[in-house]
Design a protein around this motif. Structure first.
Motif, short mmCIF file in Angstrom:
data_model
loop_
_atom_site.label_atom_id
_atom_site.label_comp_id
_atom_site.label_asym_id
_atom_site.label_seq_id
_atom_site.Cartn_x
_atom_site.Cartn_y
_atom_site.Cartn_z
N VAL A 165 1.59 -3.03 12.51
CA VAL A 165 2.77 -3.85 12.25
C VAL A 165 3.91 -2.95 11.80
N SER A 166 5.04 -3.02 12.46
CA SER A 166 6.16 -2.14 12.13
C SER A 166 6.72 -2.45 10.73
N PHE A 167 7.35 -1.45 10.14
CA PHE A 167 8.00 -1.65 8.85
C PHE A 167 9.04 -2.75 8.94
N GLU A 168 9.78 -2.78 10.05
CA GLU A 168 10.83 -3.80 10.23
C GLU A 168 10.24 -5.21 10.21
N GLU A 169 9.08 -5.39 10.83
CA GLU A 169 8.45 -6.71 10.84
C GLU A 169 7.95 -7.09 9.45
N THR A 191 19.99 -10.38 0.01
CA THR A 191 21.39 -10.29 0.47
C THR A 191 21.65 -9.10 1.39
N HIS A 192 20.70 -8.17 1.48
CA HIS A 192 20.89 -6.99 2.32
C HIS A 192 20.14 -7.22 3.62
N ASP A 193 20.87 -7.45 4.71
CA ASP A 193 20.25 -7.92 5.95
C ASP A 193 19.32 -6.90 6.59
N ARG A 194 19.63 -5.62 6.45
CA ARG A 194 18.84 -4.61 7.14
C ARG A 194 17.72 -4.07 6.24
N PRO A 195 16.64 -3.59 6.85
CA PRO A 195 15.50 -3.11 6.06
C PRO A 195 15.87 -1.89 5.19
N PHE A 196 15.23 -1.80 4.05
CA PHE A 196 15.36 -0.63 3.19
C PHE A 196 14.09 -0.52 2.36
N ARG A 197 13.97 0.60 1.67
CA ARG A 197 12.80 0.83 0.83
C ARG A 197 13.21 1.06 -0.61
N PHE A 198 12.25 0.85 -1.51
CA PHE A 198 12.46 1.06 -2.94
C PHE A 198 11.74 2.32 -3.41
N VAL A 199 12.35 3.00 -4.38
CA VAL A 199 11.62 3.95 -5.20
C VAL A 199 11.42 3.27 -6.55
N ILE A 200 10.17 3.18 -6.99
CA ILE A 200 9.83 2.41 -8.18
C ILE A 200 9.03 3.28 -9.16
N LYS A 201 8.93 2.84 -10.39
CA LYS A 201 8.06 3.53 -11.34
C LYS A 201 6.62 3.15 -11.03
N LYS A 202 5.71 4.10 -11.20
CA LYS A 202 4.32 3.92 -10.76
C LYS A 202 3.63 2.76 -11.45
N GLU A 203 4.09 2.40 -12.67
CA GLU A 203 3.44 1.31 -13.41
C GLU A 203 3.45 0.00 -12.64
N LEU A 204 4.47 -0.20 -11.79
CA LEU A 204 4.56 -1.45 -11.04
C LEU A 204 3.45 -1.58 -10.00
N MET A 205 2.84 -0.46 -9.63
CA MET A 205 1.77 -0.52 -8.64
C MET A 205 0.46 -1.01 -9.24
N ASN A 206 0.50 -1.37 -10.52
CA ASN A 206 -0.68 -1.94 -11.18
C ASN A 206 -0.51 -3.42 -11.51
N VAL A 207 0.63 -4.00 -11.08
CA VAL A 207 0.92 -5.39 -11.40
C VAL A 207 0.31 -6.31 -10.33
N PHE A 208 -0.42 -7.30 -10.77
CA PHE A 208 -1.11 -8.24 -9.87
C PHE A 208 -0.15 -8.85 -8.86
N VAL A 209 -0.52 -8.88 -7.60
CA VAL A 209 0.23 -9.41 -6.46
C VAL A 209 1.45 -8.54 -6.13
N LEU A 210 2.26 -8.22 -7.14
CA LEU A 210 3.45 -7.40 -6.89
C LEU A 210 3.07 -6.09 -6.22
N LYS A 211 1.97 -5.48 -6.65
CA LYS A 211 1.56 -4.21 -6.07
C LYS A 211 1.29 -4.34 -4.56
N ASP A 212 0.78 -5.49 -4.15
CA ASP A 212 0.49 -5.71 -2.73
C ASP A 212 1.77 -5.86 -1.92
N VAL A 213 2.75 -6.55 -2.51
CA VAL A 213 4.05 -6.69 -1.84
C VAL A 213 4.72 -5.33 -1.71
N LEU A 214 4.70 -4.54 -2.78
CA LEU A 214 5.34 -3.22 -2.76
C LEU A 214 4.68 -2.30 -1.74
N ARG A 215 3.37 -2.38 -1.65
CA ARG A 215 2.66 -1.56 -0.67
C ARG A 215 3.00 -1.99 0.74
#
Length: 239
Positions: free
Chosen positions: A32-36, A88-112
């Motif tokens: 699945v493409s990043f855009e999708e 509000t930003h129509d085109r795809p982009f990526r986030f740089v986040i603090k690593k602690e967020l990758m341990n948050v339930f459900v949110l970590k799956d969305v970020l991945r």
């Protein structure tokens, strides 16, 4: 917390399907493409925003560079910041986040699912690796969001100092910087209420490489912060 519970109740019929899709995309990311994946996330977030009793006021979308591969640098007020940016930003982009967020339930799956890069601020070598990856991505036309304060400010529309390191990747890539002013976004989840609130996002005119090429990263940070701060001062009592 009240608004989060309110949203869960209003969207309970959609949540199981969303979670199944997120799981499927993460399991088969190479298919699945990043855009999708970003498009699915954006439709999800826009539905959440629609049901959240927040009046979103968006300004300056015309300021966004036509060519992808720029850095958006917003002030950081809380959880709703990511929702208003994606919504509000129509085109795809990526986030740089603090690593602690990758341990948050459900949110970590969305970020991945949307290929967010996690940075460990205690590990210099790992941080440098992330900076290099972001620079490489921006050169190839991928836009990013990084919060230059490093963490959220808990003083309403005030800001913490913008960190110069935030801008090293975009400076190396020689790409535009888009200052972004978020106003009253803290009210959405901090007020412990489901009353209607107004939140603003302002995409400010980009700062191109030619304008900052002779500046240090700290000077760039101060320049971007001054533009965001001025926008907040001019608009925080608008609603």
């Amino acid at each position: 917390m009240k608004r989060i519970i309110f949203l869960v109740i209003r969207l309970i019929y959609r949540i199981p399907g969303w979670l199944m899709t997120i799981h499927r995309y993460n399991k088969h990311k190479e298919e699945v493409s990043f855009e999708e994946r970003f498009d699915f996330t954006q439709r999800l977030i826009r539905k959440v925003n629609e049901k959240s009793r927040v009046n979103i006021h968006c300004y300056g979308q015309e300021n966004l560079p036509e060519e992808q591969g720029y850095l958006m640098a917003p002030n950081h007020q809380g959880l709703f910041d990511a929702l208003i940016l994606i919504g509000t930003h129509d085109r795809p982009f990526r986030f740089v986040i603090k690593k602690e967020l990758m341990n948050v339930f459900v949110l970590k799956d969305v970020l991945r699912m949307i290929d967010a890069l996690a940075i460990d601020r205690e590990n210099i070598r790992a941080s440098v690796k992330v900076i290099r990856q972001v620079s490489k991505d921006m050169k190839s036309g991928i836009s990013y969001v990084i919060f230059p304060e490093g963490t959220r400010c808990r003083q309403q529309n005030k800001m913490l100092e913008f960190k110069g390191g935030t801008f090293k990747s975009v400076m190396d890539a020689k790409k535009p910087i888009v200052p972004v002013a978020l106003i009253d976004c803290y009210k959405v989840f901090d007020n412990n209420s489901i009353e209607k609130v107004d939140a603003q996002i302002h995409y400010l005119p980009p700062i191109f490489y030619e304008e900052y090429q002779d500046m240090s990263s700290m000077e760039v940070a101060r320049l971007v912060q001054s533009k965001v701060e001025q926008c907040i001062l001019e608009n925080e009592n608008k609603f």
